[in-house]
Design an enzyme around this catalytic site. Structure first.
Site, PDB file in Angstrom:
ATOM      1  N   ASP A 175       0.829  -1.199   0.000  1.00 53.59           N
ATOM      2  CA  ASP A 175       0.000   0.000   0.000  1.00 53.59           C
ATOM      3  C   ASP A 175       0.867   1.254   0.000  1.00 53.59           C
ATOM      4  O   ASP A 175       1.583   1.524   0.965  1.00 53.59           O
ATOM      5  CB  ASP A 175      -0.898  -0.020   1.237  1.00 53.59           C
ATOM      6  CG  ASP A 175      -2.062   0.944   1.118  1.00 53.59           C
ATOM      7  OD1 ASP A 175      -3.040   0.598   0.429  1.00 53.59           O
ATOM      8  OD2 ASP A 175      -1.984   2.041   1.709  1.00 53.59           O
ATOM      9  N   ASP A 206      -9.236   3.079  -9.182  1.00 54.89           N
ATOM     10  CA  ASP A 206      -9.481   1.910  -8.352  1.00 54.89           C
ATOM     11  C   ASP A 206      -9.249   2.223  -6.875  1.00 54.89           C
ATOM     12  O   ASP A 206      -8.427   3.079  -6.533  1.00 54.89           O
ATOM     13  CB  ASP A 206      -8.518   0.798  -8.803  1.00 54.89           C
ATOM     14  CG  ASP A 206      -8.703  -0.487  -8.036  1.00 54.89           C
ATOM     15  OD1 ASP A 206      -9.782  -1.093  -8.181  1.00 54.89           O
ATOM     16  OD2 ASP A 206      -7.782  -0.886  -7.299  1.00 54.89           O
ATOM     17  N   GLU A 230     -13.755   4.569  -7.594  1.00 55.18           N
ATOM     18  CA  GLU A 230     -14.449   3.388  -7.084  1.00 55.18           C
ATOM     19  C   GLU A 230     -14.454   3.391  -5.561  1.00 55.18           C
ATOM     20  O   GLU A 230     -13.401   3.346  -4.932  1.00 55.18           O
ATOM     21  CB  GLU A 230     -13.751   2.111  -7.567  1.00 55.18           C
ATOM     22  CG  GLU A 230     -14.394   0.849  -7.003  1.00 55.18           C
ATOM     23  CD  GLU A 230     -13.410  -0.258  -6.660  1.00 55.18           C
ATOM     24  OE1 GLU A 230     -13.882  -1.387  -6.464  1.00 55.18           O
ATOM     25  OE2 GLU A 230     -12.196   0.000  -6.567  1.00 55.18           O
TER      26      GLU A 230
END
Length: 484
Positions: A175, A206, A230
């Site tokens: 991440d 995304d 999203e």
């Protein structure tokens, strides 16, 4: 392309690996359960643009284009594009950079647009999060670019969702620390170059919830194009605020209630009605949201119900309410795959059947929407008004008074009876002549101002002024108002 210009588009979403092959095969095996590359390519998309344009779509959204992890893991291969390792290289399974440019050029030659899926949240690594070799990532080649390893275990804890990692112990998704200036600089420069190099018109982002919100204004601005994010969450109170940092978000709040309302004849129309009102009040601009009933992350609509009338109703909703309609490849062929990975079927196995019932339904519905846009300059930004419901029906009005489009949807399914729905509150005055655009039936507003809507087989009805339809190519009209 600006956010405002995207309002009038309609988007066909595809996974590059699953839409079309360079050899144009319609029989090449693609076993979704294997979770490996099936051979789709950018050239394969180019070769089947007629199929997409034939439904009236003006844009395509393609899966991520970056170089992925190369391994075949116990979680499969990175055919979907969400396990990137080298952001400056394109995924060679799909072709070359020149092939991607050719796709962009082919779309623009048709007056169509290109939306690309991008993943600023994470990279992908074949292995446990404790054992990541950061040197495989370009340019994020050290742990200093990333949050320390921890898996997201509580999706209601936003701090954890932003700071910990998606993925599992087989494929970890390191991440990126998007609060770091170095990470922001790389991504902002990269996205500007992506748009410039490939003449990209829009971006689907995304995993937005997993990134600190203040990363996005700079990213959206650097891209110079419409960005839709999203957020896989059905709550407008948590989704809508992201319109402060991005142009739009995917309309998950409507998605869930639309699914629940139309998956059976006992579905809740009232919950859908309430959600339409909630999104309208919570979101700063619902006309910039992305409407959908299928995607690659959720079971297909036909997995919940095989009924064609119910499928037609949800399609009519996503095209004729506020927002930008998005159809996922295979939806037009009534594909019925369940959860990931079974909902990622190869479109080519349908033989690109342009006579399929939902293919032609989408084409007609897209034409109705384009007619409404052409006939009424205020239509696209006019707030959709859900003005009538009963236990099986919802009616909506969208557009300037006197030319508003009336959409009547039913969850009764194909076995629904034939009856006349007496519809009040549409805003049309007594004596106005309307045409139902799917059946080309003439309807006149009665002396009480009610519309006698002929319902049958649980099918949607869409009413427009006869004068508008007569000037279009719908229902044998003159075609003066250009509609593809």
């Amino acid at each position: 392309l600006s956010a405002a210009s995207w309002r009038t588009q309609s988007i066909y979403f595809l996974l590059t690996d699953r839409f079309g092959r360079t050899d144009n095969s319609t029989t090449a095996t693609c076993n979704t359960g294997n979770e490996i590359y099936c051979g789709g390519s950018w050239q394969g998309i180019i070769d089947h643009l007629d199929y997409i344009e034939g439904m009236g779509f003006t844009a395509i959204w393609i899966s991520p284009i970056t170089e992925q992890l190369p391994q075949d893991t116990a979680d499969g291969e990175a055919y979907h594009g969400y396990w990137q390792q080298k952001i400056y290289d394109v995924n060679s399974n799909f072709g070359t950079a020149d092939n991607l440019k050719s796709l962009s050029d082919a779309l623009h030659a048709r007056g169509m647009y290109l939306m690309v899926d991008v993943v600023p949240d994470h990279m992908g690594y074949a292995g446990n999060g404790n054992d990541v070799d950061y040197s495989v990532f370009d340019p994020f080649d050290s742990s200093s670019y990333f949050h320390p390893y921890c898996l997201i275990t509580d999706w209601d804890n936003l701090t954890m969702v932003e700071d910990c990692w998606e993925g599992d112990t087989i494929v970890s998704l390191p991440d990126l620390d998007t609060t770091e200036t170095a990470v922001r600089t790389i991504w902002y420069d990269w996205v500007a170059d992506l748009v410039s190099n490939y003449s990209v018109d829009g971006l689907r982002i995304d995993s937005v919830l997993e990134v600190q919100p203040d990363f996005f204004p700079g990213y959206n601005k650097a891209s110079g194009v419409y960005c839709v994010g999203e957020i896989d969450n059905g709550n407008p109170a948590s989704d809508c605020p992201y319109q402060k940092v991005l142009d739009g978000v995917l309309n998950y709040p409507i998605y869930w209630q639309l699914l629940y309302a139309f998956e059976s004849s006992s579905g809740s129309i009232s919950n859908l009605y309430n959600m339409i009102k909630s999104v309208a009040s919570d979101c700063s601009d619902p006309t910039l949201l992305g409407n959908f009933i299928e995607n690659h992350d959720n079971p297909r609509f036909a997995k919940y119900t095989s009924d064609y009338s119910q499928a037609k109703n949800v399609l009519s909703y996503i095209f004729l309410s506020d927002g930008i309609p998005i159809v996922y490849a295979g939806e037009e062929q009534h594909y019925a795959g369940g959860k990931v990975p079974y909902n990622r079927e190869a479109t080519w196995l349908s033989g690109y059947d342009t006579s399929a019932e939902l293919y032609t339904w989408i084409a007609t519905t897209n034409a109705i929407r384009k007619l409404a846009i052409a006939a009424d300059s205020a239509y696209i930004t006019y707030a959709n008004d859900a003005f009538y419901t009963d236990s099986n029906t919802i009616a909506m009005a969208k557009g300037t008074s006197g030319s508003q489009v009336i959409t009547v949807l039913s969850n009764k399914g194909s076995s629904g009876s034939s009856y006349t729905l007496t519809l009040s509150g549409s805003g049309y005055t007594s004596g106005t002549k309307l045409i139902e655009a799917y059946t080309c039936t003439s309807v006149t507003v009665d002396s009480s101002g009610d519309i006698p809507v002929p319902m049958a087989s649980g099918l949607p009805r869409v009413l427009l002024p006869a004068s508008v339809v007569d000037s279009s190519s719908l229902c044998g009209g003159s075609g003066r108002l250009y509609v593809e």
